[in-house]
Design an enzyme around this catalytic site. Structure first.
Site, PDB file in Angstrom:
ATOM      1  N   LYS A   1       0.857  -1.189   0.000  1.00  0.00           N
ATOM      2  CA  LYS A   1       0.000   0.000   0.000  1.00  0.00           C
ATOM      3  C   LYS A   1       0.893   1.239   0.000  1.00  0.00           C
ATOM      4  CE  LYS A   1      -3.770   1.973   2.823  1.00  0.00           C
ATOM      5  NZ  LYS A   1      -4.584   1.750   4.040  1.00  0.00           N
TER       6      LYS A   1
ATOM      7  N   SER B   1      -9.478   1.737   3.249  1.00  0.00           N
ATOM      8  CA  SER B   1      -8.664   2.497   2.331  1.00  0.00           C
ATOM      9  C   SER B   1      -7.648   1.656   1.551  1.00  0.00           C
ATOM     10  CB  SER B   1      -7.910   3.578   3.112  1.00  0.00           C
ATOM     11  OG  SER B   1      -7.061   2.986   4.091  1.00  0.00           O
TER      12      SER B   1
ATOM     13  N   SER C   1      -9.429  -0.620   7.571  1.00  0.00           N
ATOM     14  CA  SER C   1      -8.959  -0.553   6.180  1.00  0.00           C
ATOM     15  C   SER C   1      -8.211  -1.762   5.648  1.00  0.00           C
ATOM     16  CB  SER C   1      -8.091   0.682   5.988  1.00  0.00           C
ATOM     17  OG  SER C   1      -8.911   1.814   5.884  1.00  0.00           O
TER      18      SER C   1
END
Ligand code: GLN
Length: 507
Positions: free
Chosen positions: A77, A152, A176
């Site tokens: 990420k 997210s 997330s």
């Protein structure tokens, strides 16, 4: 090769049946073919990935003793800082920033010999539940390209579910990792707070942020967690105790024996009188999964945790408060974007212009909310109250997990999300509806306890996740229960296919 789980890949790699370059190239080809549609990545450097893979192959050919993960590709990420590799946290304000160092998570994966495929898309500064708050691109759910991949960590979930990476790192502040895993049919685990280093994660809410694994099987998630976890002196909240044996717990769970285990079903998370906003299909799959767990010998009991109802309100005061402080460092002076530095503006104006243009609407909303909640006169009424609620939530977890008098439970379970993946665009103008996606994941975040999401079937053709929460530092229990459910479901699926066999042969 892109369809294999990591457990299978490592077997082929260490037996020399495939090379790291072949595995890496297969994933890069898949990215080239599908990422224009899926939008999972923000940055891919194929040449760097192939060079790293070639180095592993060379070392192996030279007889070097390599770790089991050498040559396995991974996606990170974009909130994870990577040396020399663009890192934006999904924000325009960091456009063009190449960090001078590696996050501990990135460094540990590098030294294990994994191959970095690229950095994945995310909601700006990890604020969101759909990845629609990214400043760069929309990410689509591989199960249905018109739906969100969660957030997210939606770039990581789309990459792994779409076979553009065998596994990936996400971060979870309020859900997330778990929520995107749930809506894309993956396993995602939020570790005990403090058990995976935050060094080099771009901070959103420092008392909540944790990095963790996203994978296609429970065992893979456990192995990835073991690779990144453990004490780090560079993170002042890192806990100096060894991780429990997570992969062993996953293997033990997969034998399907849960005898003696007490599982508490949280009433406030979708139970009786609390099912408003929960899709019937989600509750149905959750109920069936409970029957499966009972069939494996677990005792299932209802547990009421009344202050969990306040988790959403408390989280949306605490997280923005910490964010308003953390994001003050993005001032146009030290990192990335700078606007208005043309001699006609003074320093304050340059900072204001940079923040005005560099931050998106959700980030600004949180900075304003957090600044307000922390301001004198409101601090006690908002931030202080939220911290008290946080303490009560921790106490309710502790009470639920207290087995001294024979009562209490070993783990708590709930659906991971109230709904399946929602259509792109359907909540983006309604922040409150977006916040509701985290209803079930927030309590474990606030209490710092570990929680995993594991697939438990489909509703209307879309994945549903079951969440398993455990006491702090007992992450192994999450993996054990998740692996038991996964194995039972795989077996059931196998039987169903066998049942269909005669019909198919005659046809
Ligand atoms: N969706 C939640 C939020 O917007 C949680 C995000 C996260 O865990 N990073 O804050």
């Amino acid at each position: 090769m892109t369809a294999l789980d990591v457990n299978a890949l490592t077997a082929l790699l260490s037996a020399g049946e495939v090379s790291a370059v072949e595995v890496t190239r297969a994933h890069l080809d898949r990215i080239a073919a599908d990422d224009a549609t899926l939008g999972a990545y923000l940055h891919v450097d194929g040449n760097a990935a192939l060079a790293a893979a070639a180095a592993v192959d060379e070392a192996r050919a030279g007889g070097a003793a390599l770790g089991p993960l050498a040559g396995v590709p991974v996606a990170l990420k974009d909130v994870v800082v990577t040396e020399g590799v663009p890192t934006t946290s999904g924000s325009k304000i960091l456009e063009g920033w190449r960090p001078p160092y590696d996050a501990t998570v990135a460094e540990r994966l590098k030294s294990a010999g994994t191959v970095l495929l690229g950095k994945t898309n995310m909601d700006e500064f990890a604020m969101g539940s759909s990845t629609e708050n990214s400043a760069y691109r929309v990410t689509r759910n591989p199960w249905d390209p018109d739906r969100i991949p969660g957030g997210s960590s939606g770039g990581s979930s789309a990459a792994v579910a779409g076979h553009l990476a065998p596994w990936a790192i996400g971060t979870d502040t309020g859900g997330s990792i778990r929520q995107p895993a749930a809506v894309t049919g993956l396993v995602g685990h939020k570790p005990t707070y403090g058990s995976v280093s935050r060094y080099g994660l771009i901070a959103f809410s420092s008392s909540l942020d944790q990095a963790g694994p996203m994978a296609r099987t429970v065992l893979d998630a456990a192995v990835l967690h073991e690779a990144i976890g453990g004490y780090d002196r560079r993170d002042s909240t890192s806990i100096d105790v060894p991780l429990p044996r997570l992969a062993d717990a996953a293997r033990a769970g997969a034998t399907g024996d849960l005898a003696g285990l007490r599982i508490g079903v949280v009433t406030e998370l979708g139970g009786e009188g609390h099912s408003d906003g929960y899709e019937p299909g989600v509750l149905a799959r959750f109920g069936e999964a409970l029957e499966v767990l009972a069939g494996l010998g677990a005792e299932i009991v209802p547990v009421s945790c009344p202050t969990f109802d306040l988790a959403l309100a408390a989280y949306y005061l605490i997280a923005p408060s910490e964010a308003s402080s953390n994001l003050a460092r993005f001032d146009g002076v030290r990192f990335g974007l700078r606007v208005g530095d043309d001699g006609s503006h003074d320093l304050d104006e340059v900072m204001a212009l940079t923040r005005e243009q560099g931050f998106g609407p959700e980030v600004k909303r949180r900075i304003i909310l957090g600044t307000y909640a922390l301001s004198s006169g409101y601090y006690e009424a908002y931030y202080g109250q939220a911290q008290k609620v946080r303490t009560l939530i921790s106490r309710e977890f502790a009470a639920a997990f207290d087995r001294t008098d024979g009562a209490g439970v070993d783990v708590l379970v709930s659906p991971t999300t109230p709904t399946v993946a929602f259509p792109i665009g359907s909540r983006v103008d309604d922040p409150i509806a977006m916040y509701a996606a985290d209803l079930c994941t927030l309590p474990a975040s606030l209490a710092g306890v570990p929680a995993i999401s594991v697939p438990c079937g489909l509703s209307e053709g879309l994945p549903v996740g079951l969440q398993v929460m455990a006491p702090g530092l007992a992450d192994d229990r999450c993996y054990r229960v998740a692996a038991a459910l996964e194995a039972a479901q795989d077996a059931a699926r196998g039987h169903r296919l066998l049942d269909e066999l005669p019909a198919r042969t005659t046809a």
